[in-house]
Design a protein around this motif. Structure first.
Motif, short mmCIF file in Angstrom:
data_model
loop_
_atom_site.label_atom_id
_atom_site.label_comp_id
_atom_site.label_asym_id
_atom_site.label_seq_id
_atom_site.Cartn_x
_atom_site.Cartn_y
_atom_site.Cartn_z
N THR A 11 3.81 -2.39 3.74
CA THR A 11 4.12 -0.96 3.58
C THR A 11 5.63 -0.78 3.73
O THR A 11 6.33 -1.65 4.27
N HIS A 55 -3.09 8.62 4.76
CA HIS A 55 -2.52 7.33 4.33
C HIS A 55 -3.25 6.17 5.01
O HIS A 55 -3.60 5.18 4.36
N TYR A 102 -0.43 -7.96 3.10
CA TYR A 102 -0.43 -6.50 3.25
C TYR A 102 0.97 -6.04 3.61
O TYR A 102 1.62 -6.61 4.50
N VAL A 109 -3.64 -1.09 11.15
CA VAL A 109 -4.47 -1.31 9.96
C VAL A 109 -4.90 -2.77 9.87
O VAL A 109 -6.05 -3.08 9.56
N GLU A 126 0.13 2.67 10.60
CA GLU A 126 -0.02 2.25 9.21
C GLU A 126 0.14 0.74 9.04
O GLU A 126 -0.15 0.23 7.95
N ASN A 127 0.57 0.08 10.07
CA ASN A 127 0.93 -1.33 9.96
C ASN A 127 0.02 -2.21 10.82
O ASN A 127 -1.05 -2.61 10.40
N ALA A 181 0.81 -1.23 0.00
CA ALA A 181 0.00 0.00 0.00
C ALA A 181 0.84 1.28 0.00
O ALA A 181 1.92 1.33 0.61
N CYS A 227 2.07 4.68 1.37
CA CYS A 227 2.22 4.96 2.79
C CYS A 227 3.08 6.20 3.00
O CYS A 227 3.45 6.88 2.04
N ARG A 276 -6.62 5.58 3.51
CA ARG A 276 -6.50 4.95 2.19
C ARG A 276 -6.10 3.47 2.33
O ARG A 276 -6.62 2.61 1.61
N GLN A 277 -5.20 3.18 3.23
CA GLN A 277 -4.76 1.79 3.43
C GLN A 277 -5.93 0.90 3.84
O GLN A 277 -6.06 -0.24 3.36
N LYS A 278 -6.78 1.41 4.70
CA LYS A 278 -7.95 0.63 5.13
C LYS A 278 -8.90 0.40 3.95
O LYS A 278 -9.45 -0.70 3.80
#
Length: 468
Positions: free
Chosen positions: A402, A377, A400, A413, A409-410, A351, A353, A380-382
């Protein structure tokens, strides 16, 4: 550092590929024309810091228009600009304390001093830097005052010193503390070193030992990457893009951490989706895993990147990739993906990030990042995980990843996704990579890489399995 101020964090080693030069064979004994190098440095640095351009593009533009520079001068420009960008906040602090009028100087004079101070922090002699930068009077005196300014920085309380010494915005310094704890200073220091030049062997041409032999025939020495069984670290300052081995598709330049993320996919020769393919580094890696069989769908919203992927696939001898440019948002996305819904054995979502794991390669990115951008970010990642999880067949896997080191973000998510999808469960990465390698890349079920621990860029990876 001899007779120079000790930098608050370790100086970096020469980076060999920032950016590629137009000359393949360097001439290290040719004297550097310092006036031309300084002029080019000021131009490229000004594009980045005063006009907001990306560093790699600014350097590429500058060097393309400086055709009179020798190859060693072009490398000097790239190395000096990147070195300063990595230490920008540190350098400004030191100069503000070493030069009483620094903040009132015009931009060009400030930038000359910045470039000079950065060279000194990276080990060059004060007198030589002052002379080659044409600095006199109070400006030259400021360079001699850098040791005292460095002592002032070292004397600050730790919480105030860390963001400046690490050259991080305050909010990122706080996040580094949250993620790395007592290791935060070490992690930030590693982020300010130059990244190695790492190649992934193209399995269609041969393994990395065959690649190493091929490179040696071209005078390029290489050593195996310690974690990835696919990689080589190129120990040369030659331009990798001019090598015959590259032109014939023997290798792709790919960070070792990115190679490990690609290994988590373990793509079978059936139907696999690279959902955020970009220019295709991991797509080509997956094609090798699939032995050029089955259908490998490479999706991206950017037609330019997809075009680049097609060129790289032809060079690598990859035949099973089906490229598709998809809309970024809206109902049209579902229509574009309808034919793949519930049919993929593997779906990789590498994704977009914050890029906080890639500061070694993109040092200027830290100065553009804001807390609001990180929130964007995450949102969007979700959305991407939700969208592309619909392509996974029962019993298939969603991977998944990044290039971020931030937990939000990691892990956060992944946890959010699992809370809404009880039909998915986590497969520990050690089960895919093997217990020995798995133990090296993260203590828990996820892939978590960082420069200070693994010598790679910062990466995160999770394997999510859909129940049958």
């Amino acid at each position: 550092m001899k007779k120079n101020p000790r930098p608050p964090a370790r100086a970096s080693q020469p980076r060999r590929h920032e950016p590629p030069t137009s000359e393949a064979a360097p001439r290290p004994n040719r004297p550097v024309r310092e006036d031309l190098v300084l002029q080019a440095c000021l131009e490229a640095y000004g594009f980045v810091r005063h006009e907001g351009r990306l560093a790699d593009r600014a350097l590429d533009f500058t060097l393309r228009h400086k055709r009179n520079l020798y190859s060693n001068e072009r490398r000097a420009v790239a190395e000096r600009v990147y070195a300063l960008l990595r230490r920008q906040r540190t350098v400004d602090f030191l100069l503000e304390h070493a030069h009483r009028d620094f903040s009132r100087l015009d931009k060009t004079r400030q930038d000359v001093l910045r470039l000079a101070a950065s060279r000194i922090l990276h080990g060059e002699a004060v007198d030589a830097v002052a002379r080659t930068s044409a600095l006199t009077g109070s400006d030259a005196g400021a360079l001699s005052a850098l040791p005292e300014a460095a002592r002032k920085l070292e004397s600050l309380p730790r919480e105030k010193r860390f963001p400046i010494a690490a050259s991080l915005p305050d909010f990122l310094a706080e996040r580094f503390r949250e993620v790395f704890g007592a290791d935060a200073e070490r992690a930030a220091e590693a982020m300010n070193e130059r990244a190695p030049l790492t190649a992934r062997a193209n399995g269609f041409k041969g393994d990395r030992e065959k690649l190493r032999a091929q490179l040696e025939q071209e005078g390029v020495l290489a050593t195996p990457t310690p974690l990835s069984p696919l990689g080589l670290i190129l120990d040369t300052r030659a331009n990798a893009f001019t090598l015959e081995a590259f032109r014939e598709g023997w290798f792709e330049l790919q960070d070792e951490g990115s190679q490990l993320l690609g290994m988590l996919v373990d793509a079978p020769p059936t139907r696999v989706v690279d959902a955020c393919a970009g220019a295709g580094g991991k797509t080509l890696q997956l094609a090798v895993q699939m032995k050029n069989r089955g259908d490998l769908h490479a999706l991206d919203v950017d037609e330019g990147r997809i075009d680049e992927l097609r060129k790289r696939a032809r060079r690598a001898g990859v035949h099973n990739v089906r490229t598709q440019v998809i809309p970024a948002e809206g109902a049209e996305v579902d229509e574009a993906l309808a034919a793949l819904k519930g049919k993929a054995d593997r779906v990789l979502v590498d994704a977009p990030c914050s890029g906080t794991g890639t500061f070694r390669r993109k040092p200027d990115a830290r100065y553009r990042l804001t807390p609001e951008m990180i929130q964007d970010h995450v949102a969007r990642q979700k959305r991407l995980l939700e969208r592309f999880s619909q392509l996974v067949k029962p019993g298939g896997r969603l991977i998944y990843g990044t290039c971020s080191v931030l937990r939000e973000e990691n892990e956060a998510v992944v946890e959010d996704f699992l809370s809404r999808h009880p039909d998915y469960s986590v497969r520990p990465v050690a089960e895919e990579l093997g217990p020995e390698l798995g133990a090296k890349v993260g203590p828990g079920p996820f892939l978590r890489l960082a420069p200070h621990l693994h010598g790679t860029d910062g990466f995160f990876g999770a394997i999510l399995v859909r129940s049958k």
